[in-house]
Design an enzyme around this catalytic site. Sequence first.
Site, PDB file in Angstrom:
ATOM      1  N   GLY A  15       0.783  -1.228   0.000  1.00 42.34           N
ATOM      2  CA  GLY A  15       0.000   0.000   0.000  1.00 42.34           C
ATOM      3  C   GLY A  15       0.816   1.280   0.000  1.00 42.34           C
ATOM      4  O   GLY A  15       0.323   2.332  -0.405  1.00 42.34           O
ATOM      5  N   ASP A  41       1.758  -4.055   8.383  1.00 48.88           N
ATOM      6  CA  ASP A  41       3.178  -3.700   8.366  1.00 48.88           C
ATOM      7  C   ASP A  41       3.528  -3.073   7.026  1.00 48.88           C
ATOM      8  O   ASP A  41       2.682  -2.981   6.126  1.00 48.88           O
ATOM      9  CB  ASP A  41       4.067  -4.889   8.780  1.00 48.88           C
ATOM     10  N   VAL A  47       4.941  -3.756   4.296  1.00 49.47           N
ATOM     11  CA  VAL A  47       4.843  -4.372   2.963  1.00 49.47           C
ATOM     12  C   VAL A  47       3.495  -5.059   2.715  1.00 49.47           C
ATOM     13  O   VAL A  47       3.354  -5.828   1.777  1.00 49.47           O
ATOM     14  CB  VAL A  47       5.999  -5.372   2.712  1.00 49.47           C
ATOM     15  N   LYS A  48       2.501  -4.746   3.509  1.00 53.19           N
ATOM     16  CA  LYS A  48       1.204  -5.382   3.321  1.00 53.19           C
ATOM     17  C   LYS A  48       0.289  -4.552   2.390  1.00 53.19           C
ATOM     18  O   LYS A  48       0.586  -3.403   2.082  1.00 53.19           O
ATOM     19  CB  LYS A  48       0.523  -5.596   4.678  1.00 53.19           C
ATOM     20  N   THR A  49      -0.826  -5.188   1.996  1.00 55.57           N
ATOM     21  CA  THR A  49      -1.731  -4.567   1.010  1.00 55.57           C
ATOM     22  C   THR A  49      -2.194  -3.183   1.452  1.00 55.57           C
ATOM     23  O   THR A  49      -2.212  -2.250   0.648  1.00 55.57           O
ATOM     24  CB  THR A  49      -2.953  -5.473   0.758  1.00 55.57           C
TER      25      THR A  49
END
Length: 397
Positions: free
Chosen positions: A3, A183, A185-187
């Site tokens: 995201g 976190d 690197v999440k969507t």
Amino acid sequence: MPGFELFGNEERTEVNDVLESGVLMRYGFDGMRNEHWKAREFETAFAAKMKSKHCQLVSSGTAALTVALASAGIGAGDEVIMPTFTFVASFESIMMLGAVPVLVDIDDTLTLDPKAVEKAISSKTKCIMPVHMCGSMANLRALKALCDQHNLVLLEDACQAIGGSYEGKPLGSFGDLGCFSFDYVKTITCGEGGAVITNNKKFAEHADQFQDHGHDHIGNDRGAETHPHLGYNFRISELNAAVGVAQLRKLETFIDTQKHTYSIIKEALSQVAEISFRRVPEGGVENYSFISFFLPNQVIAEKAHQALSEHGVDACFYWYKNNWHYINGWEHLRNMKSLGKLPEEIRKQMQDFNTTDFSQSDSIMGRTISSLIKLSWTKAQVKARAEAMVKAIKSVL
Ligand SMILES: *Cc1c(COP(=O)(O)O)cnc(C)c1O
């Protein structure tokens, strides 16, 4: 995903609200905060989006798993069934509570194999924890049936599958408890953060208390609150929550973008007869954050992974030889390397991972490659990537 590729003014505005009042904490300071309650706002919006009655924000996805397990009363010596292919947070959260992770094979869904789960259930089992890896889900219907039969808690780790669904329900909302990570690197991301969702009022109350030192959160004098039981500090800060408020509004757009890119790449890869795709259980809709596929055997898969990188295709993962996501890489777990002494229950009950047979998982993971689906790729980049992937893979067949 991730995201952060599409951060903008929306995130800045929310964060500035918090900075202007200076109240970085989610509780108290009512007079100073100009009515900004970002964590609360995020929780209300997230519960609605996930069609769940309750949402508890916490400081990470790992914390969410720990809080969820604790809220269901899981503790020392209780066994929690988890997959061999997952993120290290699965066993970390279980072991934090003195509970015992029982690792079980995956199938071609890349998630828990219900047949292997059934075999692993013992008199000490308290919970089944499917992990919806790389955007797609476990056969939740089959796992739910096992939970009902043996009176177990179904806890979905939906950290990598936010926005997907199963039988019309948002992933994470099918089981007794669902966990998410925000976190970096999440969507959707808020830097560091996580959430627990549930329809169970008691679990929700426990989660609320456990993540904040056991506070009962009754009344508006924090100093006067009582502590019905022990807890820890897994609170999220208002700054992180503020970013999450803005990111959550973009979730549908992110999923649509991922779906579009995924379809183009899938269509291209489908032309290669030797490639097959991960199985999505009936009734499931992915969140399209990754596309995962199988090559005919391990040798070809390794060569294909190498060829992809040589053809300039980045962000492809060969999990079988990766340090974080598959049991092969968890040397520290296999050899029980902990700083202090581990609880007696864990030392006594834990499987010997050096000798347990995970050949079913090995035969699947050895053939699996996943490609990340990024949000910021242009149309031309997606087309070029799809062509390069086909070319790279064909070069090793
Ligand atoms: C990211 C992730 C977690 C943990 O999230 P953190 O917020 O990084 O602690 C847990 N499970 C899975 C499957 C994940 O991908």
